[in-house]
Design a protein around this motif. Structure first.
Motif, mmCIF file in Angstrom:
data_model
loop_
_atom_site.group_PDB
_atom_site.id
_atom_site.type_symbol
_atom_site.label_atom_id
_atom_site.label_comp_id
_atom_site.label_asym_id
_atom_site.label_seq_id
_atom_site.Cartn_x
_atom_site.Cartn_y
_atom_site.Cartn_z
ATOM 1 N N HIS A 143 0.882 -1.368 -0.103
ATOM 2 C CA HIS A 143 0.061 0.058 -0.148
ATOM 3 C C HIS A 143 0.875 1.138 -0.065
ATOM 4 O O HIS A 143 1.777 1.317 0.892
ATOM 5 C CB HIS A 143 -0.792 0.206 1.267
ATOM 6 N N THR A 144 0.543 2.286 -0.921
ATOM 7 C CA THR A 144 1.334 3.213 -0.858
ATOM 8 C C THR A 144 0.849 4.660 -0.009
ATOM 9 O O THR A 144 -0.424 4.801 -0.135
ATOM 10 C CB THR A 144 1.209 4.017 -2.379
ATOM 11 N N VAL A 145 1.542 4.737 1.210
ATOM 12 C CA VAL A 145 1.078 5.776 1.810
ATOM 13 C C VAL A 145 1.527 7.272 1.673
ATOM 14 O O VAL A 145 0.557 7.839 1.829
ATOM 15 C CB VAL A 145 1.951 5.444 3.379
ATOM 16 N N ALA A 146 2.432 7.401 0.770
ATOM 17 C CA ALA A 146 2.726 8.703 0.262
ATOM 18 C C ALA A 146 3.726 8.738 -0.869
ATOM 19 O O ALA A 146 4.316 7.775 -0.949
ATOM 20 C CB ALA A 146 3.571 9.668 1.619
ATOM 21 N N ALA A 147 3.706 9.741 -1.678
ATOM 22 C CA ALA A 147 4.392 9.814 -2.782
ATOM 23 C C ALA A 147 4.970 11.190 -3.020
ATOM 24 O O ALA A 147 4.502 12.113 -2.178
ATOM 25 C CB ALA A 147 3.636 9.278 -4.071
ATOM 26 N N GLY A 148 6.038 11.473 -3.697
ATOM 27 C CA GLY A 148 6.528 12.705 -4.124
ATOM 28 C C GLY A 148 7.489 13.153 -2.871
ATOM 29 O O GLY A 148 7.525 14.406 -2.620
ATOM 30 N N LEU A 149 8.107 12.331 -2.385
ATOM 31 C CA LEU A 149 9.000 12.624 -1.148
ATOM 32 C C LEU A 149 10.507 12.847 -1.518
ATOM 33 O O LEU A 149 11.194 12.929 -0.691
ATOM 34 C CB LEU A 149 8.877 11.292 -0.127
ATOM 35 N N GLY A 150 10.828 13.080 -2.808
ATOM 36 C CA GLY A 150 12.126 13.405 -3.151
ATOM 37 C C GLY A 150 12.988 11.838 -3.138
ATOM 38 O O GLY A 150 12.525 11.072 -3.202
ATOM 39 N N ALA A 151 14.242 12.056 -2.632
ATOM 40 C CA ALA A 151 15.337 11.039 -2.561
ATOM 41 C C ALA A 151 15.160 10.677 -0.978
ATOM 42 O O ALA A 151 15.982 10.558 -0.401
ATOM 43 C CB ALA A 151 16.786 11.418 -3.042
ATOM 44 N N VAL A 152 14.127 10.002 -0.958
ATOM 45 C CA VAL A 152 13.873 9.725 0.601
ATOM 46 C C VAL A 152 14.568 8.308 1.044
ATOM 47 O O VAL A 152 14.745 7.280 0.182
ATOM 48 C CB VAL A 152 12.195 9.338 0.857
ATOM 49 N N ASP A 153 15.038 8.478 2.183
ATOM 50 C CA ASP A 153 16.121 7.470 2.489
ATOM 51 C C ASP A 153 15.604 6.660 3.813
ATOM 52 O O ASP A 153 14.418 6.237 3.719
ATOM 53 C CB ASP A 153 17.434 8.118 3.041
ATOM 54 N N ASP A 154 15.882 6.908 5.130
ATOM 55 C CA ASP A 154 15.476 6.355 6.078
ATOM 56 C C ASP A 154 14.398 7.179 6.869
ATOM 57 O O ASP A 154 14.077 8.152 6.436
ATOM 58 C CB ASP A 154 16.675 6.075 7.008
ATOM 59 N N PHE A 155 13.742 6.639 7.843
ATOM 60 C CA PHE A 155 12.810 7.279 8.649
ATOM 61 C C PHE A 155 12.589 6.719 9.816
ATOM 62 O O PHE A 155 13.063 5.783 10.264
ATOM 63 C CB PHE A 155 11.418 7.252 7.570
ATOM 64 N N THR A 156 11.740 7.542 10.785
ATOM 65 C CA THR A 156 11.189 6.927 12.101
ATOM 66 C C THR A 156 9.806 7.313 12.298
ATOM 67 O O THR A 156 9.330 8.315 11.798
ATOM 68 C CB THR A 156 12.232 7.433 13.095
ATOM 69 N N PHE A 157 9.075 6.958 13.231
ATOM 70 C CA PHE A 157 7.756 7.318 13.690
ATOM 71 C C PHE A 157 7.903 8.264 14.687
ATOM 72 O O PHE A 157 8.846 8.344 15.544
ATOM 73 C CB PHE A 157 6.955 6.198 14.184
ATOM 74 N N THR A 158 7.078 9.158 14.695
ATOM 75 C CA THR A 158 7.354 10.306 15.736
ATOM 76 C C THR A 158 6.673 10.027 17.195
ATOM 77 O O THR A 158 7.068 10.898 17.971
ATOM 78 C CB THR A 158 6.334 11.675 15.282
ATOM 79 N N GLY A 159 5.932 8.966 17.299
ATOM 80 C CA GLY A 159 5.359 8.561 18.517
ATOM 81 C C GLY A 159 3.925 9.264 18.633
ATOM 82 O O GLY A 159 3.160 9.127 19.721
ATOM 83 N N HIS A 160 3.331 9.917 17.739
ATOM 84 C CA HIS A 160 2.179 10.389 17.236
ATOM 85 C C HIS A 160 1.474 9.694 16.551
ATOM 86 O O HIS A 160 1.415 10.206 15.268
ATOM 87 C CB HIS A 160 2.212 12.031 17.225
ATOM 88 N N GLY A 161 0.810 8.476 16.654
ATOM 89 C CA GLY A 161 0.263 7.714 15.823
ATOM 90 C C GLY A 161 1.066 7.436 14.608
ATOM 91 O O GLY A 161 2.161 6.823 14.962
#
Length: 343
Positions: free
Chosen positions: A232-250
């Motif tokens: 499932h695609t959550v988001a697109a158009g993010l540029g050269a997206v590398d790693d990520f983390t959750f904020t702790g807000h949902g």
């Protein structure tokens, strides 16, 4: 933007622990609030951080990509090389990067570290383990043409993205089982020279993955028997997206746009907005880690070749960012092209 006293205490504690220099927030840009460079790294020594994880005592364990090193950065500004992975023969052309590259890192409760290594050779590429006080050893071999990158632990298995094969691997930490868990067009790059599946995290029994070449954030459910569901695609158009983390807000996500020099706040509806930029000290961000109320950002300076560093910012200000974005109508999807390959 008004900062509460509790948020000010968090930011100050970060500065005291790492003796970093305060940076001004980007004018007119929503931010995490009071971002600080907590460590300048040595580019000449190959200190280009690709991924990081936190230690219970406040230290950070970091993979230094092309130096093949696992390094611990302590709150007293100490730098300790925990292990160095063996280099492949001179002239080895590793896939996508052209040279050997150490990526994702995961810490087990007993202090054991696991890292991913793309070396361009069958005898070195794969999952490596580093027990406290020991030397690194490979526990899971992976194909020489693979680029294992993002890494996360869930349910007794390690899940890893493969940026060249457009797949997700699933492996046991002891190396007794390893197989491609999910392979799909959504995980692949648009061209053979692009990075496909990149960052990886697990939340609510689903594998979340970024694809650098396509600039997407994806979600793959984990079925009852561990089988993968539909991408499932959550988001697109993010540029050269590398790693990520959750904020702790949902399901809100903070993601590193490597070539774009941005950290993006991504909402569950796919909208996104920059919350940190080059004006905050970013130097090609590669990865993020959150401990409590603080988010750490690793900057590798792959393209700027100026100042690889680590930045910290208090995450509480995300509540203010949401209100400000909604009021201003910001955070809309924006088209972004793929970032250049690492060189």
């Amino acid at each position: 933007m008004r900062i509460s006293s509790r948020i000010r205490i968090t930011a100050t504690a970060t500065v005291v622990a790492f003796a970093g220099a305060a940076l001004p927030a980007s004018a007119g840009t929503p931010g995490l609030g009071s971002p600080h460079i907590i460590r300048h790294l040595d580019l000449a020594a190959g200190q280009q951080p690709e991924n990081l994880t936190t230690e219970p005592n406040g230290s950070l364990d970091v993979t230094m990509s092309f130096a093949h090193q696992i390094v611990r950065l302590t709150a007293d500004r100490g730098t300790h090389v925990l292990g160095t992975l063996p280099a492949p023969p001179t002239g080895t052309d590793a896939p996508l990067t052209g040279r050997a590259f150490i990526g994702g890192i995961v810490r087990l409760p007993d202090g054991t570290l696991y890292v991913l290594y793309s070396a361009g050779t069958a005898d070195l590429t794969g999952l490596w383990r580093l027990r406290p006080g020991d030397v690194p050893s490979r526990v899971v071999p992976l194909p020489a043409n693979s680029v294992p990158n993002g890494l996360a632990l869930h349910g007794g298995y390690l899940y890893a993205t493969d940026s060249s094969l457009g797949a997700i691997w699933r492996m046991t930490p002891d190396g007794t089982a390893a197989a491609v868990w999910k392979k799909a067009p959504e995980l692949a790059a648009r061209t053979p020279s692009g990075f496909g599946a990149n960052g990886l995290k697990i939340r609510d029994n689903a594998v979340w993955v970024t694809t650098m070449d396509k600039g997407t954030l994806l979600r793959v459910p984990i079925g009852r028997h561990g089988t993968p569901g539909t991408v499932h695609t959550v988001a697109a158009g993010l540029g050269a997206v590398d790693d990520f983390t959750f904020t702790g807000h949902g399901d809100d996500v903070l993601a590193a746009d490597n070539a774009g020099n941005r950290v993006e706040l991504i909402r569950p509806d796919g909208s996104h907005t920059a919350v940190l930029t080059a004006a905050d000290g970013l130097q090609n961000p590669t990865s993020l880690a959150r401990r409590g109320d603080t988010v750490y950002v690793a900057d590798a300076s792959y393209y700027t070749h100026t100042d690889p560093n680590l930045i910290a910012a208090p995450v509480e200000l995300l509540e203010h960012v949401r209100v400000r974005d909604d009021a201003a109508g910001a955070g809309q999807r924006a088209a972004a092209g793929p970032g250049p390959r690492r060189s």
